[in-house]
Design a protein around this motif. Sequence first.
Motif, PDB file in Angstrom:
ATOM      1  N   LEU B 105       0.826  -1.214   0.000  1.00 58.89           N
ATOM      2  CA  LEU B 105       0.000   0.000   0.000  1.00 58.89           C
ATOM      3  C   LEU B 105       0.858   1.262   0.000  1.00 58.89           C
ATOM      4  O   LEU B 105       0.583   2.211  -0.735  1.00 58.89           O
ATOM      5  CB  LEU B 105      -0.925   0.009   1.226  1.00 58.89           C
ATOM      6  N   ALA B 106       1.910   1.286   0.818  1.00 63.56           N
ATOM      7  CA  ALA B 106       2.761   2.474   0.884  1.00 63.56           C
ATOM      8  C   ALA B 106       3.432   2.737  -0.466  1.00 63.56           C
ATOM      9  O   ALA B 106       3.511   3.868  -0.938  1.00 63.56           O
ATOM     10  CB  ALA B 106       3.822   2.305   1.967  1.00 63.56           C
ATOM     11  N   LEU B 107       3.869   1.658  -1.080  1.00 67.03           N
ATOM     12  CA  LEU B 107       4.520   1.759  -2.382  1.00 67.03           C
ATOM     13  C   LEU B 107       3.563   2.303  -3.437  1.00 67.03           C
ATOM     14  O   LEU B 107       3.888   3.227  -4.184  1.00 67.03           O
ATOM     15  CB  LEU B 107       5.002   0.367  -2.773  1.00 67.03           C
ATOM     16  N   LEU B 108       2.368   1.721  -3.461  1.00 67.61           N
ATOM     17  CA  LEU B 108       1.380   2.145  -4.456  1.00 67.61           C
ATOM     18  C   LEU B 108       1.009   3.614  -4.240  1.00 67.61           C
ATOM     19  O   LEU B 108       1.017   4.414  -5.179  1.00 67.61           O
ATOM     20  CB  LEU B 108       0.132   1.255  -4.346  1.00 67.61           C
ATOM     21  N   ALA B 109       0.709   3.975  -2.971  1.00 63.85           N
ATOM     22  CA  ALA B 109       0.314   5.352  -2.672  1.00 63.85           C
ATOM     23  C   ALA B 109       1.454   6.319  -2.996  1.00 63.85           C
ATOM     24  O   ALA B 109       1.247   7.343  -3.661  1.00 63.85           O
ATOM     25  CB  ALA B 109      -0.070   5.476  -1.196  1.00 63.85           C
ATOM     26  N   GLY B 219      12.230  -0.655  -1.744  1.00 66.26           N
ATOM     27  CA  GLY B 219      11.574   0.523  -2.325  1.00 66.26           C
ATOM     28  C   GLY B 219      12.102   0.821  -3.717  1.00 66.26           C
ATOM     29  O   GLY B 219      11.331   1.063  -4.646  1.00 66.26           O
ATOM     30  N   ILE B 220      13.429   0.760  -3.894  1.00 65.41           N
ATOM     31  CA  ILE B 220      14.025   1.063  -5.194  1.00 65.41           C
ATOM     32  C   ILE B 220      13.570   0.052  -6.246  1.00 65.41           C
ATOM     33  O   ILE B 220      13.113   0.414  -7.324  1.00 65.41           O
ATOM     34  CB  ILE B 220      15.568   1.054  -5.092  1.00 65.41           C
ATOM     35  N   GLY B 221      13.677  -1.232  -5.906  1.00 66.38           N
ATOM     36  CA  GLY B 221      13.359  -2.282  -6.874  1.00 66.38           C
ATOM     37  C   GLY B 221      11.889  -2.295  -7.255  1.00 66.38           C
ATOM     38  O   GLY B 221      11.538  -2.245  -8.438  1.00 66.38           O
ATOM     39  N   LEU B 222      11.012  -2.337  -6.251  1.00 69.20           N
ATOM     40  CA  LEU B 222       9.583  -2.440  -6.543  1.00 69.20           C
ATOM     41  C   LEU B 222       9.031  -1.148  -7.139  1.00 69.20           C
ATOM     42  O   LEU B 222       8.160  -1.178  -8.000  1.00 69.20           O
ATOM     43  CB  LEU B 222       8.800  -2.822  -5.277  1.00 69.20           C
ATOM     44  N   ASN B 223       9.556   0.011  -6.686  1.00 64.76           N
ATOM     45  CA  ASN B 223       9.075   1.263  -7.253  1.00 64.76           C
ATOM     46  C   ASN B 223       9.483   1.372  -8.726  1.00 64.76           C
ATOM     47  O   ASN B 223       8.750   1.926  -9.539  1.00 64.76           O
ATOM     48  CB  ASN B 223       9.628   2.456  -6.470  1.00 64.76           C
ATOM     49  N   GLY B 224      10.660   0.827  -9.054  1.00 60.85           N
ATOM     50  CA  GLY B 224      11.092   0.821 -10.454  1.00 60.85           C
ATOM     51  C   GLY B 224      10.096   0.068 -11.312  1.00 60.85           C
ATOM     52  O   GLY B 224       9.671   0.541 -12.369  1.00 60.85           O
ATOM     53  N   LEU B 225       9.689  -1.080 -10.817  1.00 61.38           N
ATOM     54  CA  LEU B 225       8.742  -1.923 -11.548  1.00 61.38           C
ATOM     55  C   LEU B 225       7.382  -1.231 -11.672  1.00 61.38           C
ATOM     56  O   LEU B 225       6.794  -1.136 -12.753  1.00 61.38           O
ATOM     57  CB  LEU B 225       8.607  -3.246 -10.788  1.00 61.38           C
ATOM     58  N   THR B 227       6.566   2.044 -11.269  1.00 64.17           N
ATOM     59  CA  THR B 227       6.593   3.282 -12.055  1.00 64.17           C
ATOM     60  C   THR B 227       6.692   2.978 -13.546  1.00 64.17           C
ATOM     61  O   THR B 227       6.105   3.676 -14.362  1.00 64.17           O
ATOM     62  CB  THR B 227       7.766   4.174 -11.611  1.00 64.17           C
ATOM     63  N   ALA B 228       7.426   1.913 -13.881  1.00 57.22           N
ATOM     64  CA  ALA B 228       7.533   1.525 -15.278  1.00 57.22           C
ATOM     65  C   ALA B 228       6.173   1.096 -15.833  1.00 57.22           C
ATOM     66  O   ALA B 228       5.944   1.112 -17.038  1.00 57.22           O
ATOM     67  CB  ALA B 228       8.546   0.401 -15.448  1.00 57.22           C
ATOM     68  N   LEU B 229       5.250   0.722 -14.935  1.00 54.03           N
ATOM     69  CA  LEU B 229       3.894   0.381 -15.352  1.00 54.03           C
ATOM     70  C   LEU B 229       2.985   1.612 -15.374  1.00 54.03           C
ATOM     71  O   LEU B 229       2.141   1.763 -16.254  1.00 54.03           O
ATOM     72  CB  LEU B 229       3.291  -0.663 -14.402  1.00 54.03           C
ATOM     73  N   ILE B 230       3.155   2.514 -14.372  1.00 54.64           N
ATOM     74  CA  ILE B 230       2.260   3.667 -14.231  1.00 54.64           C
ATOM     75  C   ILE B 230       2.509   4.715 -15.314  1.00 54.64           C
ATOM     76  O   ILE B 230       1.568   5.247 -15.901  1.00 54.64           O
ATOM     77  CB  ILE B 230       2.431   4.321 -12.837  1.00 54.64           C
ATOM     78  N   VAL B 231       3.787   5.025 -15.573  1.00 52.50           N
ATOM     79  CA  VAL B 231       4.101   6.137 -16.482  1.00 52.50           C
ATOM     80  C   VAL B 231       3.602   5.907 -17.918  1.00 52.50           C
ATOM     81  O   VAL B 231       3.011   6.819 -18.498  1.00 52.50           O
ATOM     82  CB  VAL B 231       5.609   6.486 -16.428  1.00 52.50           C
ATOM     83  N   PRO B 232       3.792   4.708 -18.499  1.00 53.33           N
ATOM     84  CA  PRO B 232       3.231   4.499 -19.840  1.00 53.33           C
ATOM     85  C   PRO B 232       1.707   4.675 -19.857  1.00 53.33           C
ATOM     86  O   PRO B 232       1.145   5.180 -20.831  1.00 53.33           O
ATOM     87  CB  PRO B 232       3.610   3.052 -20.169  1.00 53.33           C
ATOM     88  N   LEU B 233       1.054   4.308 -18.735  1.00 49.13           N
ATOM     89  CA  LEU B 233      -0.397   4.483 -18.635  1.00 49.13           C
ATOM     90  C   LEU B 233      -0.752   5.970 -18.661  1.00 49.13           C
ATOM     91  O   LEU B 233      -1.664   6.398 -19.360  1.00 49.13           O
ATOM     92  CB  LEU B 233      -0.885   3.828 -17.339  1.00 49.13           C
ATOM     93  N   LEU B 234       0.010   6.767 -17.880  1.00 46.19           N
ATOM     94  CA  LEU B 234      -0.192   8.218 -17.860  1.00 46.19           C
ATOM     95  C   LEU B 234       0.007   8.809 -19.252  1.00 46.19           C
ATOM     96  O   LEU B 234      -0.767   9.645 -19.708  1.00 46.19           O
ATOM     97  CB  LEU B 234       0.825   8.871 -16.911  1.00 46.19           C
TER      98      LEU B 234
END
Lengths: 138, 241
Positions: B105-109, B219-225, B227-234
Motif C-alpha cells: 500500500l505504501a509503495l502504491l500510494a 523501495g528502489i526495486g519495486l518502485n522501479g517496476l 513506475t515503469a507500469l504507471i508512467v506508460p499508462l499516464l
Amino acid sequence: MSMPAAFAVLIGAQLLGEVMQRVLHLPLPGPVIGMFLLAVALLIPCKSWVARRDNEVSALEQASSSLIANMGLLFIPAGVGIVTELAVLKRDWLPILMGLLVSTVLGLVVTGLVMHHITRRAAHPDAEASVLNPGGSL
Amino acid sequence: MMHAIKEVWTPLAVTPLLWLAITLFAYLIGKWIQKVCHDSPVANPVLIAIVLVAVLLMATGTPYDQYFAGAQFIHFLLGPATVALAIPLALNAVHIRRSLRGVGLALLAGSVTTTVSGVAVVWMLGGGRSVALSMAPKSVTTPIAIAVAQEVGGVPALTAALAIAGGIFAAVIGQAVLRWLRVDDWRAHGLAAGVAGSGVAAAQVAPLNGLAAAFAAIGIGLNGLLTALIVPLLAYLWPVG
C-alpha cells in the motif's frame, strides 16, 4: 558460480527481458522485465545462486553489489546529455523546479506515513524491535 | 603551445578512448570532492562529474554525439546494473513477505502520488508534455527512469538530471521531514527514501540501520517496476497534441 557466470546471468536476464518486451509488446523497458524475471527466479528455482556459504557472498551477489555501488558512474553519459536540453531548462525552469520539489516531498511523506501507520496498526511483534533498534539514531 | 595541444587533441577527440577516460576521471574527481565534504549528499559525485564533463564539452565545442560515441561503453552497463537490482530484492524478500500489506500500500500510494503530482505541477505551470513525461519517472532509480522516459517520449537526459537532483533533495530533507511527522519506524524511513529518492537517498539512510537499508532496497526495486507500469499508462491517457 564464477564471475563470468554471474555476468552471464545478468546479461542473459536482460536479453530475455528485451526479447519478451518485443514479442509480447510490453510497455516496460527490457532491463526492468529482466530484473523482475531474475528476482522471481532467485526466490525459488535458483535460490542457490545467491546462497551464502560459510558467510561467503556468492559471485552473483558480488557482481551485482559492485554494479549497484557504482551505478552513479553509469549514468554520467546520459546525464551529460543535458547540454542538448539547455534551451528547455531555460524556458521551463519554473515548472521543472516546482514539479521536482513538490513531487519529491509528497512521495516521501505519503510513502513514509502510509508505511508507518499500517505497520503500527498491524502491531507485528517485529515492529517493536525495529522501532527500538539500539543501533539507530532515531 | 596551443598548436601542439590542438595537434594531440584533434585526432584523440574523435576516438572513444578520450571521452571514456574523461568520464571516469570526472567521476573520480566527484568521488574525491564528496569525501572532502564528509559524504554530504549535496556534494553528489555524479552531479559534479556531469557538470565537469558538460563544461568541458562546451569549452571545446565538442558535440554531444561525439562524446556519447565514446561514453556509450559506460552507458551500456546501465542494463545489467538494472537487472542486478533483482539480487537485493530477492535477498530481502523475507521482509517484503512479513509486511506485505504495508509495503504494497505504501509503495502504491507513494509511487502514484509522486508520478501524478510531478506531471500535474509541470502541466499547471505551463510546461510541455515532453517535460512532464520526463518528470514522471524521475523518482525511480536512474537507469530505470532513463529507460522509461525513452519509452514514453520524455527526454532521457532531462530525466537523468531530475532523478539525481530529486534524489539529492530527498536525501537532504528526508529524515527531518519524516521525523517532524512523527514517523519513527526504520522500515518506513527506508522505504520512503527508496521510493522518493532512489539510490541517492537510500545511500543516506542505509548506513544508519540494517532494516532501513533492506527496505530502501525494496523501495528502489519495486518502485522501479511499478513506475515503469504507471508512467506508460499516464502517457497513454495524455495523447500527443
